[in-house]
Motif scaffolding. Structure first.
Motif, mmCIF file in Angstrom:
data_model
loop_
_atom_site.group_PDB
_atom_site.id
_atom_site.type_symbol
_atom_site.label_atom_id
_atom_site.label_comp_id
_atom_site.label_asym_id
_atom_site.label_seq_id
_atom_site.Cartn_x
_atom_site.Cartn_y
_atom_site.Cartn_z
ATOM 1 N N ASP A 141 0.842 -1.189 0.000
ATOM 2 C CA ASP A 141 0.000 0.000 0.000
ATOM 3 C C ASP A 141 0.881 1.243 0.000
ATOM 4 O OD1 ASP A 141 -2.147 -1.674 0.089
ATOM 5 O OD2 ASP A 141 -2.385 -1.551 2.288
ATOM 6 N N SER A 143 0.977 5.690 -0.428
ATOM 7 C CA SER A 143 0.266 6.966 -0.414
ATOM 8 C C SER A 143 1.248 8.044 -0.834
ATOM 9 C CB SER A 143 -0.303 7.263 0.981
ATOM 10 O OG SER A 143 -0.911 8.535 1.011
ATOM 11 N N ARG A 167 -4.691 -2.925 -12.678
ATOM 12 C CA ARG A 167 -5.217 -1.807 -11.891
ATOM 13 C C ARG A 167 -6.738 -1.964 -11.839
ATOM 14 N NH1 ARG A 167 -5.027 4.197 -14.111
ATOM 15 N NH2 ARG A 167 -6.924 3.392 -15.129
ATOM 16 N N ASP A 168 -7.192 -2.138 -10.617
ATOM 17 C CA ASP A 168 -8.617 -2.390 -10.413
ATOM 18 C C ASP A 168 -9.088 -3.547 -11.287
ATOM 19 O OD1 ASP A 168 -8.678 -0.277 -8.624
ATOM 20 O OD2 ASP A 168 -9.218 1.182 -10.168
ATOM 21 N N GLN A 209 -5.450 6.771 -8.492
ATOM 22 C CA GLN A 209 -5.755 6.155 -7.207
ATOM 23 C C GLN A 209 -6.552 4.884 -7.434
ATOM 24 O OE1 GLN A 209 -6.314 8.460 -3.337
ATOM 25 N NE2 GLN A 209 -8.426 8.039 -3.931
ATOM 26 N N GLY A 210 -6.159 3.796 -6.714
ATOM 27 C CA GLY A 210 -6.880 2.541 -6.879
ATOM 28 C C GLY A 210 -6.074 1.386 -6.331
ATOM 29 N N SER A 211 -6.463 0.133 -6.782
ATOM 30 C CA SER A 211 -5.820 -1.106 -6.327
ATOM 31 C C SER A 211 -4.958 -1.667 -7.458
ATOM 32 C CB SER A 211 -6.886 -2.137 -5.911
ATOM 33 O OG SER A 211 -7.658 -1.630 -4.844
ATOM 34 N N SER A 231 -2.957 -0.903 -2.417
ATOM 35 C CA SER A 231 -3.734 0.303 -2.708
ATOM 36 C C SER A 231 -2.795 1.480 -2.892
ATOM 37 C CB SER A 231 -4.729 0.577 -1.570
ATOM 38 O OG SER A 231 -4.018 0.832 -0.361
ATOM 39 N N SER A 233 -2.868 5.569 -2.756
ATOM 40 C CA SER A 233 -3.640 6.726 -2.305
ATOM 41 C C SER A 233 -2.942 7.993 -2.777
ATOM 42 C CB SER A 233 -3.767 6.739 -0.783
ATOM 43 O OG SER A 233 -4.403 5.556 -0.330
#
Length: 831
Positions: A141, A143, A167-168, A209-211, A231, A233
């Motif tokens: 993760d 940010s 991605r997503d 922004q996403g997974s 993730s 951020s």
């Protein structure tokens, strides 16, 4: 044959075959042997081995090294290796979770045992462990701030399939190619090392922004693998995490690193291990000496580093930042990242191995390299060198299959006998493994330094004196020897005493000095097992004071003898030499003084100037050196002539009044030349010397009678002789002799002038006046003679007849006679 005998033979034959069958059944042999096997990394590998009629001990080996005996594994820490079977005939080797280090050649052997049972060996079986792809790093993760760069990590070991990012849930890349068309996305990292990191430049909150997830497709022996979902951020302002920790797997004993970066940090950053805080900013709580916070604090790096990772470090780690005042500075935390520590794999047995290169024919000053090598193991062991139990640094290199520590150095004399030892440390070892080199031996360069406390040993006669010898050497000095004038001094020699203080010093003492020892040479020789060296000293014997006084008196007497005898001889010799140098040509008219001595000679006549009437027999000037004859002037008795003692002029040659007649001074009567001249009298080209002399004496007597008597202390000037009755003419040879004679007179005149000008000749008052007058007359005569010579030359050109010469000679004689009479009258009138 007898039936009984036949039955016995049959029975024996049956028993013999039964015994052969029994022996054949008792011989041990392999029923199943191991064969080549391949296994995928992480799976189980089995190598089979079965023995019938086993009588000995069964052992498994790998690359020639034993790994089991009967059913027991030698390395008890290696739990992945087991022996499967009934422990009587079946001994299968099973390896679980196979790793690359398990690859090698395996063999099953049974030692000899029982009657007729020999040792047996199975065929070699090669085990190949195939690698499979796996994750080394997975994305975590993350940010980041708006318009900054976000990086999601993904690293694969033994990649076989295709890697792509999601991605997503949507594929956005294929290996190194971005497929979503966004130029801000790229795959970065060292692909050879399996790095396929996703980089997003100028991250946007709405678009990025996403997974995210990293996936590798199945291929070869590897199955499809997927990373965790991370993730991303994107924050607009305030403190925010730009790099968050991700799941990581480390091998026991290695250094683990968990990354965390915060931007615009306002609060306190802490690491949590299993929800328990272990650090505050850069400070780590007590009890965790292997933990530290590393990184560039100015960049916001607060990475957690764990040295020598162990199973105790396994857990979930969070990176959190406490809240702080200001907009957007709320407390933030990363998602949990799992740290996995896998068990270490021990290096191969029989390691480490120590070696020395080169190992033979070593000498002091050679360069050598010692090496410590280990093979296998995960991670690689640490290898440290010790010299005589003291650690020193080397060049450590760890590769995937082996580790090595080399040290190169130059051999010095202090290394003889040194012991070098290598220690191998590994998490799988219960005790440290080591290897050791034999004590270092090599040939030393022989060096010996010898010195004496004095190089001149001064001893008074009949007294004692000592000289001390010290030496150092490599190898050590073994002993000393003393020599007197090149001969070794024996212990029985009463003149000397030798004392030694181990190998450091030796002293030679002269017990009683004698004069015979003066200027003797004593030498000290030091030796070791390789070489020897000597140094010398001179013995000086100082005699008693009496001898010194006697020597001084003798030296004083010798000095006085020299001063009284030798010096006067030298002075007298120098004086005589100087007297010889001061002899010079006498002055023509009058007396002169040279260094206080009166000179009465009036001219020099060489033998060349004596005419003998034969020009052809006259000596050549170029072939013989003239001998100078010193003519002393005869003084006329004052009672007879009343002259002033002036030198008698040379008589003129017949027919020429201006050329003097040669006179042989100091030549005894009857000299051979006079006889020859007399014999030639009356011939053409000769003259009568006796007649000339008689004529000259008669003229002198007549002149004296005509003059007035004068004082006896003064002598009159002799008048030139009148012409002879016999007219004599000169031959060509006599003309040459006359010219040479005239040249000599000019040279003497020039010498006289130079000596007079330099002060070498000092005239008295009377002679100076006469000399000045004579000089003027001489100059006038020379001028007149030159004019006559010129006229004669002209007349000679016109006529060379005999009458012309006789007329000229007669005229010259008359002029000279008139001039002489005029001078005499003038002198008589002055008296």
């Amino acid at each position: 044959m007898d039936p009984t005998r036949r039955s016995n033979a049959v029975t024996a034959t049956i028993y013999f075959f039964i015994m052969l069958i029994g022996f054949a059944q008792a011989q041990q042999a392999f029923s199943v042997q191991p064969s080549d096997t391949q296994v995928t990394e992480g799976n189980t590998a089995t190598l089979r081995c079965s023995v019938t009629n086993k009588g000995g001990t069964l052992t498994w080996t790998r690359d020639g090294a034993p790994i089991s005996v009967e059913g027991n594994i030698i390395d008890t820490t290696n739990t992945r290796y087991t022996i499967q079977g009934d422990a009587s005939s079946t001994y299968d080797l099973q390896i679980t979770e196979a790793v690359l280090a398990d690859s090698g050649q395996y063999q099953c052997l049974v030692t000899a045992g029982g009657v007729g049972s020999d040792e047996i060996l199975s065929d070699l079986a090669t085990l190949t462990v195939l690698q499979v792809q796996s994750f080394i790093k997975v994305p975590g993760d993350t940010s980041v701030s708006q318009e900054t760069t976000a990086t999601l990590e993904c690293q694969i070991d033994n990649k076989e399939g295709f890697l792509y990012w999601l991605r997503d849930g949507v594929i956005i890349s294929n290996d190194t190619q971005i497929t979503n068309g966004i130029v801000r996305y790229s795959i970065v990292g060292d692909q050879a090392a399996g790095e396929y990191n996703l980089r997003i430049v100028s991250a946007q909150e709405d678009a990025d922004q996403g997974s995210y997830q990293c996936v590798v497709t199945a291929a070869g022996t590897s199955e499809r693998i997927e990373s965790r979902v991370a993730s991303l951020s994107i924050q607009g302002s305030g403190q925010r995490l730009t790099i968050v920790p991700s799941n990581a797997v480390f091998t026991e004993g290695t250094t683990a690193l968990m990354r965390c970066r915060v931007a615009d940090k306002a609060g306190t950053l802490s690491w949590l291990q299993n929800s328990q805080p272990i650090s505050y900013d850069k400070e780590v709580s007590l009890g965790n000496s292997r933990y530290s916070i590393v990184g560039d604090e100015a960049e916001g790096d607060f990475n957690l580093q764990i040295q020598d990772a162990s199973p105790n470090d396994v857990g979930t780690y969070h990176c959190i930042v406490s809240a702080a005042s200001g907009a957007g500075n709320e407390a933030i935390s990363s998602s949990g990242a799992t740290l996995t520590v896998i068990a270490a794999t021990a290096p191969d047995s029989g390691y480490p191995v120590c070696s020395l290169v080169p190992s033979t024919d070593l000498k002091e000053g050679d360069n050598v390299t010692i090496s410590c090598t280990s093979r296998g193991g995960e991670p690689q062991p640490k290898l440290d060198w010790l010299r005589d139990n003291l650690a020193f640094d080397g060049n450590y290199v760890a590769l995937s299959l082996n580790a090595r520590n080399d040290v190169s150095f130059r051999l010095t004399n202090d290394m003889v006998g040194a012991v070098f030892e290598c220690l191998s440390s590994h998490p799988a070892y219960t005790t440290t493994q080591k290897c050791q080199l034999d004590p270092l031996t090599f040939e030393l360069t022989p060096t010996i330094q010898v010195s004496l406390d004095t190089l001149t040993l001064e001893i008074k006669e009949d007294e004692t004196g000592a000289v001390e010898c010290t030496a150092t050497g490599d190898p050590a000095v073994l002993g000393y020897s003393w020599y007197y004038n090149g001969v070794q001094i024996a212990e029985t020699d009463a003149r000397f005493l030798i004392t030694e203080e181990g190998s450091s010093k030796s002293t030679l003492t002269v017990t009683s000095a004698s004069l015979s020892m003066d200027e003797a040479v004593v030498s000290c020789e030091a030796r070791n097992r390789i070489d020897s060296e000597s140094v010398y000293a001179v013995v000086r014997i100082i005699e008693d004071d009496l001898y010194q006084i006697v020597l001084a008196v003798l030296a004083l007497i010798a000095f006085f003898v020299f001063a009284l005898i030798v010096v006067p001889i030298i002075v007298y010799y120098c004086y005589r030499k100087q007297q010889k140098k001061t002899k010079v040509a006498p002055i023509e008219n009058g007396t002169a003084t040279i260094s206080g001595t009166k000179v009465t000679s009036n001219y020099f006549i060489t033998e060349e100037t004596i005419p003998n009437g034969n020009a052809k027999k006259s000596p050549s000037r170029s072939s013989s050196k003239p001998k100078v004859l010193d003519h002393e002037t005869k003084r006329v008795d004052s009672a007879d002539e009343g002259s002033y003692g002036s030198p008698t002029p040379l008589p003129d040659l017949t027919g020429r009044g201006r050329y003097p007649q040669p006179i042989r001074s100091q030549t005894p009567d009857g000299f051979m030349n006079d006889t020859m001249d007399s014999a030639r009298s009356g011939r053409v080209g000769s003259y009568d010397v006796e007649a000339a002399q008689l004529q000259h004496e008669a003229e002198l007597q007549g002149s004296v009678k005509a003059r007035r008597p004068s004082s006896s202390r003064r002598s009159s000037v002799s008048t030139p002789p009148p012409p002879l009755n016999n007219k004599v003419s000169l031959s060509p040879g006599e003309y040459l002799i006359r010219d040479e004679y005239e040249r000599k007179l000019k040279e003497l005149e020039s010498m006289k002038k130079s000596m007079t000008g330099s002060g070498m000749i000092q005239d008295d008052a009377k002679s100076r006046k006469s000399r000045d007058g004579g000089e003027r007359r001489k100059h006038k005569h020379k001028k007149r003679d030159k004019e006559r010579d010129d006229k004669d030359k002209e007349s000679h050109k016109k006529s060379k007849s005999k009458e012309h010469r006789e007329h000229r000679d007669k005229k010259d004689k008359k002029e000279r006679k008139d001039k002489k009479e005029k001078k005499d009258r003038k002198k008589d009138s002055s008296r």
